[in-house]
Scaffold this motif. Structure first.
Motif, mmCIF file in Angstrom:
data_model
loop_
_atom_site.group_PDB
_atom_site.id
_atom_site.type_symbol
_atom_site.label_atom_id
_atom_site.label_comp_id
_atom_site.label_asym_id
_atom_site.label_seq_id
_atom_site.Cartn_x
_atom_site.Cartn_y
_atom_site.Cartn_z
ATOM 1 N N LEU A 180 54.805 40.160 15.370
ATOM 2 C CA LEU A 180 54.090 40.659 16.015
ATOM 3 C C LEU A 180 53.519 40.982 14.643
ATOM 4 C CD1 LEU A 180 56.841 43.506 16.892
ATOM 5 C CD2 LEU A 180 56.008 42.082 18.533
ATOM 6 N N ALA A 181 52.058 40.739 15.369
ATOM 7 C CA ALA A 181 50.478 40.864 14.510
ATOM 8 C C ALA A 181 50.304 42.482 14.403
ATOM 9 C CB ALA A 181 49.701 40.505 14.723
ATOM 10 N N PHE A 182 49.739 42.426 13.858
ATOM 11 C CA PHE A 182 48.995 44.105 13.716
ATOM 12 C C PHE A 182 48.501 44.176 12.277
ATOM 13 C CE2 PHE A 182 51.651 46.603 10.476
ATOM 14 C CZ PHE A 182 53.186 45.715 10.329
ATOM 15 N N ASP A 183 46.956 44.714 11.867
ATOM 16 C CA ASP A 183 46.445 45.141 11.178
ATOM 17 C C ASP A 183 46.552 43.946 9.567
ATOM 18 O OD1 ASP A 183 46.259 46.860 12.624
ATOM 19 O OD2 ASP A 183 45.007 48.147 10.284
ATOM 20 N N GLY A 184 46.606 42.951 9.649
ATOM 21 C CA GLY A 184 46.599 42.065 8.416
ATOM 22 C C GLY A 184 48.741 41.860 8.634
ATOM 23 N N HIS B 299 55.446 63.376 11.668
ATOM 24 C CA HIS B 299 54.723 64.288 12.778
ATOM 25 C C HIS B 299 55.435 65.237 12.349
ATOM 26 C CE1 HIS B 299 50.610 63.035 14.422
ATOM 27 N NE2 HIS B 299 51.151 61.631 14.022
ATOM 28 N N ALA B 300 55.684 66.677 11.446
ATOM 29 C CA ALA B 300 56.815 67.246 11.240
ATOM 30 C C ALA B 300 57.094 67.888 12.890
ATOM 31 C CB ALA B 300 55.883 69.048 10.569
ATOM 32 N N ARG B 301 58.388 67.496 12.694
ATOM 33 C CA ARG B 301 59.480 67.872 13.961
ATOM 34 C C ARG B 301 59.163 67.506 14.885
ATOM 35 N NH1 ARG B 301 57.876 72.382 10.851
ATOM 36 N NH2 ARG B 301 55.994 73.531 12.682
ATOM 37 N N ARG B 302 58.117 66.640 15.067
ATOM 38 C CA ARG B 302 58.029 65.415 16.247
ATOM 39 C C ARG B 302 58.142 64.454 16.077
ATOM 40 N NH1 ARG B 302 52.223 66.632 17.983
ATOM 41 N NH2 ARG B 302 53.157 65.768 20.282
ATOM 42 N N GLY B 303 58.423 63.690 15.065
ATOM 43 C CA GLY B 303 58.463 61.548 15.000
ATOM 44 C C GLY B 303 57.672 61.377 14.228
ATOM 45 N N TYR B 304 57.529 60.295 14.642
ATOM 46 C CA TYR B 304 56.663 58.841 13.778
ATOM 47 C C TYR B 304 55.577 58.338 14.643
ATOM 48 C CZ TYR B 304 60.816 59.829 10.337
ATOM 49 O OH TYR B 304 61.114 60.188 9.346
ATOM 50 N N VAL B 305 54.442 58.059 14.201
ATOM 51 C CA VAL B 305 53.037 57.481 14.641
ATOM 52 C C VAL B 305 53.579 55.731 13.316
ATOM 53 C CG1 VAL B 305 51.537 57.073 15.252
ATOM 54 C CG2 VAL B 305 52.460 59.208 15.899
ATOM 55 N N MET B 306 52.891 54.742 14.252
ATOM 56 C CA MET B 306 52.179 53.954 13.614
ATOM 57 C C MET B 306 51.300 53.804 14.605
ATOM 58 S SD MET B 306 54.397 52.125 11.558
ATOM 59 C CE MET B 306 53.365 50.457 11.471
ATOM 60 N N ALA B 307 49.891 54.115 12.930
ATOM 61 C CA ALA B 307 48.918 54.512 13.230
ATOM 62 C C ALA B 307 47.927 52.674 13.367
ATOM 63 C CB ALA B 307 47.845 55.126 12.790
ATOM 64 N N THR B 308 47.976 51.904 14.265
ATOM 65 C CA THR B 308 47.369 50.269 14.073
ATOM 66 C C THR B 308 47.261 49.617 15.918
ATOM 67 O OG1 THR B 308 48.174 48.950 12.927
ATOM 68 C CG2 THR B 308 50.322 49.471 14.076
ATOM 69 N N ARG B 309 47.032 48.576 15.752
ATOM 70 C CA ARG B 309 47.681 48.283 17.017
ATOM 71 C C ARG B 309 48.122 46.884 16.645
ATOM 72 N NH1 ARG B 309 41.002 48.877 19.955
ATOM 73 N NH2 ARG B 309 41.091 50.823 20.720
ATOM 74 N N PRO C 165 42.964 38.795 11.808
ATOM 75 C CA PRO C 165 43.841 40.208 12.517
ATOM 76 C C PRO C 165 42.451 41.071 13.046
ATOM 77 C CG PRO C 165 44.768 39.558 9.982
ATOM 78 C CD PRO C 165 43.700 38.373 10.742
ATOM 79 N N MET C 166 43.333 41.789 13.508
ATOM 80 C CA MET C 166 42.539 43.180 14.372
ATOM 81 C C MET C 166 42.544 43.934 13.749
ATOM 82 S SD MET C 166 42.169 44.756 18.152
ATOM 83 C CE MET C 166 41.509 43.274 18.860
ATOM 84 N N GLN C 167 41.297 44.426 13.132
ATOM 85 C CA GLN C 167 41.905 45.458 12.549
ATOM 86 C C GLN C 167 41.990 47.212 13.008
ATOM 87 O OE1 GLN C 167 42.169 45.503 9.252
ATOM 88 N NE2 GLN C 167 42.089 43.930 8.943
ATOM 89 N N ALA C 168 42.866 47.838 12.621
ATOM 90 C CA ALA C 168 42.361 49.708 13.801
ATOM 91 C C ALA C 168 40.899 49.686 13.922
ATOM 92 C CB ALA C 168 43.479 50.345 12.673
ATOM 93 N N GLY C 169 40.970 50.761 14.814
ATOM 94 C CA GLY C 169 39.757 50.875 15.023
ATOM 95 C C GLY C 169 38.859 50.141 15.835
ATOM 96 N N SER C 170 38.820 48.544 15.323
ATOM 97 C CA SER C 170 38.012 47.786 16.270
ATOM 98 C C SER C 170 38.425 47.352 17.628
ATOM 99 C CB SER C 170 38.371 45.932 15.296
ATOM 100 O OG SER C 170 39.217 46.128 15.780
ATOM 101 N N ARG C 171 36.998 46.546 18.290
ATOM 102 C CA ARG C 171 36.720 46.949 19.075
ATOM 103 C C ARG C 171 36.753 45.228 20.174
ATOM 104 N NH1 ARG C 171 33.315 51.364 22.455
ATOM 105 N NH2 ARG C 171 34.961 52.982 21.604
#
Length: 451
Positions: free
Chosen positions: A12-16, A96-106, A137-143
């Motif tokens: 699994l590749a993501f952000d470098g 995210h308090a009381r909700r969970g976690y997010v991996m802010a990447t692609r 690697p594709m950086q977050a936010g790139s298209r």
């Protein structure tokens, strides 16, 4: 399932970064971080749902299944992931308090030619950088630059999601120990094997009888060897379990334990022949075969390691088993002086007392048999030796009191064979034991002892 695990989608590749699901390794440029299996599973599930909030309950269910664990287990995994990402990218994993976690990447797809070896420059080892010309690697936010590339990304992303979910389902393991992030070029199997080795050693210091602790530790040493057969320390510890079960009279299958001890000692010697533990395990097997003169050589070589006081003491015991009580005195005294509270100290002291009886030092020997029960010697047997020592030292009132006490005990306990007499078939040992121990006992009216 096998095809999925062996396919490129286990990367699994993501952000470098590249997460190798098979090896449990997170790679970033020239750095590898070995993750625990549960941490790998948590990160894989978060990546499979990159950009989405994943609840703690969902993670606990997917990764641990029906195993009941505390929230702290998940918190430890999250902390480990953040440390593995490094200070620059640590906020990629958001809470995210009381909700969970997010991996802010692609996720970016890994092409069919990509495999663990293809990610690095040939010949430069596992820590090498991605070779020139490979996909950056594709950086977050790139298209993506085209609709075709965008479609490929979507298709590849779904493939990664399904692969990660399948991998997590197939790799549920017991709840993890304390988190450990290791930046190392070694295969992750070494880290897992060493963790199991440490757990086995901890089990030997836990609750229960000595036999129970030995038996609790053995499966952990065997699992460590299954993970990494070259781990000589695990093979040695497994050999010691089998020999100690025999030595202490706790063996349920003496021949089986001996065969297993031989096998594990051979593995240890093959993997690391000059290591002190390997040498000691070989000595322990020779001891079980009553090849005491050969065992001394290995115990003394192992005892050259300053930390191996047990091997120096055992060299003294081997001298005693050969009937050379004079040579046994010095190493046993030195071991007790160095480690007076060692787990085997009580046993060493009984051996030392026997050596003193055989060398005509009954007065000094008497108190050696007052120690708490040695692992190899029942209480009544130890008191018989003290009775002989008191009588020989002329401490007649004490001897008479102990004699009376012994005669009030269960006769079945008093009539069983003496453990020390059965430890050696050497003529010199048996002759000295007869003269120093059995003859005085028989003269005191204990004619059935030792018969």
């Amino acid at each position: 399932m096998t095809d999925q695990l062996e396919s490129p989608r286990t990367l699994l590749a993501f952000d470098g970064f590249v997460l190798d699901l098979t090896r449990g390794v997170l790679t970033a440029e020239a750095r590898e971080v070995v993750l625990r299996p549960k941490t790998t599973a948590v990160l894989a599930h978060l990546l499979a749902h990159a950009g989405q909030i994943v609840s703690r309950d969902a993670l606990l269910t997917v990764v641990w299944g029906d195993v009941a664990v505390s929230d702290d287990s998940l918190t430890q995994c999250v902390s480990e992931i953040r440390r593995a990402l490094g200070t620059v990218q640590a906020d990629m994993l958001q809470t995210h308090a009381r909700r969970g976690y997010v991996m802010a990447t692609r996720l970016r797809p890994v092409g069919p030619a990509a495999d663990p070896s293809g990610l690095f420059t040939p010949g430069s080892g596992p820590n090498a950088a991605t070779p020139p010309g490979s996909e950056a690697p594709m950086q977050a936010g790139s298209r993506p630059r085209s609709r075709v590339a965008w479609a490929a990304l979507i298709v590849g992303g779904f493939g990664l999601v399904f692969s990660a979910a399948a991998w997590i389902s197939a790799n549920r393991l017991p709840a993890p120990a304390a988190p450990s992030v290791v930046a190392s070029a070694e295969p992750s199997s070494w880290d897992e094997a060493r963790r199991l080795l440490a757990e086995g050693r901890t089990a030997q210091q836990g609750d229960g009888t000595y036999e129970e602790r030995l038996r609790a530790s053995l499966p952990l040493f065997i699992r460590a060897l299954a993970v990494e057969p070259r781990l000589a320390e695990a093979a040695s510890e497994a050999a010691f379990v089998h020999t100690n079960l025999r030595t202490t009279g706790a063996s349920r299958d003496r021949e089986g334990d001996l065969r297993e001890a031989e096998r594990f000692a051979a593995l240890a010697m093959a993997a690391k022949p000059e290591a002190s533990l390997s040498l000691a395990s070989q000595a322990a097997v020779l001891r079980q075969h009553r090849r005491f003169a050969e065992a001394i050589v290995f115990y003394e070589r192992a005892g050259a390691d300053p930390t191996r006081v047990v091997d120096r003491a055992n060299a003294g015991v081997m001298h005693l088993m050969l009937g050379d009580a004079e040579s046994a005195l010095l190493p046993l005294r030195a071991a007790l002086l160095e480690k007076p509270v060692h787990q085997f100290a009580a046993t060493w002291r009984v051996y030392l007392g026997l050596a003193k009886l055989m060398t005509g030092q009954p007065d000094e020997a008497a108190d050696d048999f007052l120690t708490s029960t040695g692992l190899n010697f029942p209480v009544e047997e130890r008191l018989f030796y003290r009775l002989v020592a008191l009588q020989g030292a002329g401490r007649l009132a004490e001897a008479q009191a102990l004699d009376t006490n012994l005669r009030q005990r269960d006769l079945a306990l008093l009539a069983r064979p003496l453990r020390a007499l059965g430890m050696s078939d050497e003529a010199a040992y048996r002759a000295r034991f007869e003269t120093a121990v059995l003859a005085p006992l028989h003269r005191m009216g204990w004619a059935e002892v030792g018969r």
